[in-house]
Each structure stands twice: as C-alpha cells, then as structure tokens.
Design a protein around this motif. Structure first.
Motif, PDB file in Angstrom:
ATOM      1  N   THR A   2       0.882  -1.177  -0.159  1.00 38.29           N
ATOM      2  CA  THR A   2       0.046   0.091   0.175  1.00 38.29           C
ATOM      3  C   THR A   2       0.921   1.070  -0.005  1.00 38.29           C
ATOM      4  N   VAL A   3       0.323   2.284  -0.804  1.00 37.26           N
ATOM      5  CA  VAL A   3       0.685   3.397  -0.665  1.00 37.26           C
ATOM      6  C   VAL A   3       0.047   4.548   0.327  1.00 37.26           C
ATOM      7  N   LEU A   4       0.954   5.103   1.369  1.00 37.79           N
ATOM      8  CA  LEU A   4       0.140   5.840   2.438  1.00 37.79           C
ATOM      9  C   LEU A   4       0.430   7.379   1.959  1.00 37.79           C
ATOM     10  N   VAL A  50       9.688  -7.884  17.810  1.00 40.90           N
ATOM     11  CA  VAL A  50       8.981  -7.700  16.497  1.00 40.90           C
ATOM     12  C   VAL A  50       8.094  -6.450  16.839  1.00 40.90           C
ATOM     13  N   PHE A  51       7.890  -5.514  15.812  1.00 43.05           N
ATOM     14  CA  PHE A  51       6.962  -4.446  15.892  1.00 43.05           C
ATOM     15  C   PHE A  51       5.832  -4.624  14.763  1.00 43.05           C
ATOM     16  N   GLN A  52       4.754  -4.516  15.246  1.00 45.68           N
ATOM     17  CA  GLN A  52       3.567  -4.936  14.291  1.00 45.68           C
ATOM     18  C   GLN A  52       2.702  -3.601  14.441  1.00 45.68           C
ATOM     19  N   GLY A  53       2.227  -2.708  13.344  1.00 46.31           N
ATOM     20  CA  GLY A  53       1.713  -1.575  13.458  1.00 46.31           C
ATOM     21  C   GLY A  53       0.551  -1.559  12.466  1.00 46.31           C
ATOM     22  N   HIS A  54      -0.630  -0.897  12.991  1.00 39.14           N
ATOM     23  CA  HIS A  54      -1.687  -0.733  11.933  1.00 39.14           C
ATOM     24  C   HIS A  54      -2.299   0.581  11.973  1.00 39.14           C
ATOM     25  N   LEU A  55      -3.082   0.971  10.743  1.00 39.73           N
ATOM     26  CA  LEU A  55      -3.677   2.155  10.720  1.00 39.73           C
ATOM     27  C   LEU A  55      -5.031   1.571  10.111  1.00 39.73           C
ATOM     28  N   SER A  56      -6.000   2.713  10.612  1.00 42.13           N
ATOM     29  CA  SER A  56      -7.541   2.501  10.412  1.00 42.13           C
ATOM     30  C   SER A  56      -7.947   3.944  10.075  1.00 42.13           C
ATOM     31  N   SER A  63      -1.789  -2.738   7.409  1.00 42.44           N
ATOM     32  CA  SER A  63      -0.580  -3.263   8.189  1.00 42.44           C
ATOM     33  C   SER A  63       0.484  -1.983   7.967  1.00 42.44           C
ATOM     34  N   MET A  64       1.186  -1.742   8.728  1.00 41.56           N
ATOM     35  CA  MET A  64       2.433  -0.698   8.636  1.00 41.56           C
ATOM     36  C   MET A  64       3.530  -1.450   7.857  1.00 41.56           C
ATOM     37  N   GLY A  65       3.443  -2.801   8.421  1.00 40.65           N
ATOM     38  CA  GLY A  65       4.487  -3.459   7.588  1.00 40.65           C
ATOM     39  C   GLY A  65       4.198  -3.815   6.073  1.00 40.65           C
ATOM     40  N   GLY A  99       6.178   8.165  14.926  1.00 39.61           N
ATOM     41  CA  GLY A  99       7.143   7.327  15.663  1.00 39.61           C
ATOM     42  C   GLY A  99       6.826   5.825  15.007  1.00 39.61           C
ATOM     43  N   MET A 100       5.857   5.369  15.002  1.00 35.40           N
ATOM     44  CA  MET A 100       5.511   4.119  14.462  1.00 35.40           C
ATOM     45  C   MET A 100       5.800   4.041  13.024  1.00 35.40           C
ATOM     46  N   LEU A 101       5.413   5.060  12.090  1.00 33.83           N
ATOM     47  CA  LEU A 101       5.675   4.845  10.602  1.00 33.83           C
ATOM     48  C   LEU A 101       7.297   4.853  10.368  1.00 33.83           C
ATOM     49  N   ARG A 102       8.005   5.493  11.244  1.00 31.33           N
ATOM     50  CA  ARG A 102       9.527   5.249  11.199  1.00 31.33           C
ATOM     51  C   ARG A 102      10.027   3.947  11.498  1.00 31.33           C
ATOM     52  N   CYS A 103       9.165   3.144  12.039  1.00 34.55           N
ATOM     53  CA  CYS A 103       9.879   1.846  12.370  1.00 34.55           C
ATOM     54  C   CYS A 103       9.420   0.882  10.982  1.00 34.55           C
TER      55      CYS A 103
END
Length: 355
Positions: A2-4, A50-56, A63-65, A99-103
């Motif tokens: 995905t492109v954010l 492990v880092f797992q991030g999500h956007l809604s 998933s940010m990954g 901060g999360m997006l930098r991960c």
C-alpha cells in the motif's frame, strides 16, 4: 503493498497521483493526521523483538508492515479535530503516528527529518550556493545598522519572510516586496528580516523535481522592465509571481545542464525525493535560486502545462513504471522532463507539515 498519503481531504494535487495509482490497481490509503483519534486510529505492538503496527481509516485497516511508500504531502496538525483537542494531545498523536511509521521499511517522500531541515531558508540558500546555483546577495538580520549598510551596497532590495507562511495559519502568505528607497530599517529590530538583492527578472521559473526527473516551466514577467527608464518602487510594488495576475502563461522549458546537475546535488545532499524550486531568470538567461519547497504544489503546473508530474509522483511512490503512456508534452533535455508553475492560491507553497 500500500501507498500511504498523509494529506488533507481537499488536496487536488494529491488527487492527481491517486488517480494514476488507482488506474494501476495499486492500493492507496489516504489519511489526515488531524483526524487522529476518531476518524483515524493507530495501533502498534512491540513484542518478542518484533514491531507490528496498524492504521485504520473509515473502517479500513492496513498493516504498517505492508506499506511500500509514504507521501508526506499536506498533513494537518495531528489531533487538531479531536473532540478534546489540546497541545498535549497533538504531541501524543504526533509521537505515536510518526514514531510508528519510522519503524517501517517504507520509502518516504519526504522523510520527516529531511523535510524539517529543508524548510530552513538560511540553510537552503547556503546549500544552493554549495551545489553551484547562483544565489542573490542576501542578508538576514535584526540589526538596523547592518541592514542599512547592506542597502548601501545593494540599493535595490526585496524583503521576504524567513520562514514563509506560518504552518499553523494556512491563510497567511506574505508576498515578496520591494524595499522603498527611503527605508530606515529600524523595524528589523523587531524580528529577523530577510533582505535580498532584487533580480531584474524577465521570467519566473518553477522546477518540480520528482526523484531524478525534472519538470521545468517558465512564466514571463507581467511587467517587464524597459532599459533606460528609472524603476522606482512604491508601497505596492510586490514582485511575487503568486500575486501577479499578469504573469505567465506558464510554458514548459528545457533545464540547462548546469542547473540540472546542481539541483540533483541539492536533492542528494538534502535527502529529498521531491522538491519544488523557484528561480528568477534575468536578461542574461541566468536562473537565480530563490527557494526550494519540499512539499510545494504541482497541480497548477500540470493543469497549465500538461506535464505528467502526478504520474511521475505515482511512479516514484509505486516504485515501478505505471505502464506505457502518451505524454501530453515533450519531455525535453537530457536533464529530464519539462514542467512549470501557476496557481491562483497565494498560499500554495506554504508548508503545514507536522511530523
């Protein structure tokens, strides 16, 4: 993947790239940090190394990954529209989101750190000169006597803001204006003032850079100067193309090799994937560097010139060509495609990013 795109809902410039991405079937998630929390939500877990991030957004969870790229276009202030908005909540929301997006391993256009540095006008002028771009004599000072001494050396000056429009006030745009001959410069003591030798321009140049692609456009000055006739500024002598209804029309123009090389060096050293450069062209054909906006608009350029800048942005974000297409204009010069600037909105190149 995905492109954010981080931008406001009503961003026509972003729409041009989104259309290209949608046509290719590349997933796009568009959100405005101003809607966090509520319209936008985030979640990140750090466990077992492990880092797992999500956007809604609007019920859609990504998933940010799975982000391939992040375009920091024109995002609002984080949490600005929250029910309990406050400076504290803005800082919390900003720290969490960016901060999360930098991960992630996503590519940035442009990375928040690079974007923050690129906004500083004094640094821009220094870097432009270091990279080989002509820069008009410039003074930034709060000392009236220093300003007066500078004016004695360069009698024909313009004054402009050091920072541009304030990020928190999109309605505020201060035009570049000529300094009156009888100015005593006492007011510079009230705040840093940027004085610059006026370039006797015959045209304005907008050079939009997307990765290694260059799109240049030229607009003839609305009030060309006549040799031999005195040119005396008055109180309303604004020399800013954004406020000149007689300037233009914008037309594609080739990029001189020396300028192209210097601009590529500028982007490399500033770590920018995108930049909108403004130049003033004099009667000798010299392009004088004025500034580089790392999030400057290109919509008005594409609309007026037909140059495929939105497609170029989409291809950079996708990380791949978007398939064959027929350019609406010829991309001239080995320096890259041609391009241009024009807009009826004088605030088009303000910089309200809050990473």
């Amino acid at each position: 993947m995905t492109v954010l795109i981080l931008t406001s809902d009503q961003d026509v410039t972003a729409d041009m790239a989104v259309v290209e991405l949608n046509a290719r079937g590349i997933p796009v998630l568009r959100l405005d940090p101003a809607e966090l929390p509520g319209g936008v939500d985030v979640s990140g877990e750090y466990a077992h190394g492990v880092f797992q991030g999500h956007l809604s957004v609007g019920g859609r969870v990504v998933s940010m990954g799975g982000l391939r790229s992040i375009w920091v276009r024109r995002p609002g202030v984080p949490a600005a529209r929250a029910r309990a908005a406050s400076a504290w909540l803005t800082e919390e929301a900003s720290q969490a989101l960016y901060g999360m997006l930098r991960c992630t391993d996503a590519r940035w256009m442009n990375h928040p750190d690079a974007a923050r540095q690129a906004r500083h006008k004094p640094w821009q002028l220094w870097l432009a000169r270091e990279c080989g771009l002509p820069v008009p004599a410039t003074l930034i000072t709060t000392f009236p006597r220093v300003a007066r001494a500078f004016a004695e050396r360069y009698p024909d000056l313009v004054v402009k803001p050091v920072s541009g429009a304030h990020p928190g006030d999109g309605a505020l745009a201060v035009p570049t204006t000529r300094v009156r001959p009888d100015e005593d410069y006492r007011d510079v003591a009230h705040g840093p003032t940027l004085l610059q030798r006026r370039v006797r321009k015959v045209a304005d140049i907008r050079l939009t850079c997307v990765g290694d692609r260059l799109f240049a456009a030229r607009a003839a000055s609305g009030t060309p100067e006549v040799p031999g006739i005195p040119d005396i500024p008055d109180a309303a002598d604004v020399v800013d193309v954004r406020f000149d209804p007689d300037a233009g029309p914008w037309r594609p123009v080739s990029v001189p090799r020396r300028v192209a090389d210097a601009v590529h060096a500028y982007l490399t050293r500033s770590q920018l994937a995108y930049g909108a450069f403004d130049f003033a062209e004099d009667a000798d054909g010299i392009w004088w560097f004025l500034e580089c906006n790392q999030s400057g608009q290109f919509g008005f350029v594409e609309i007026e010139t037909g140059q495929p800048i939105g497609r170029a942005v989409a291809e950079w974000l996708a990380g791949e060509p978007l398939g064959p297409h027929t350019p609406r204009v010829t991309e001239t010069g080995s320096a890259g495609p041609a391009g241009s600037p024009r807009d009826t909105d004088p605030t088009r190149d303000t910089d309200p990013t809050h990473p």
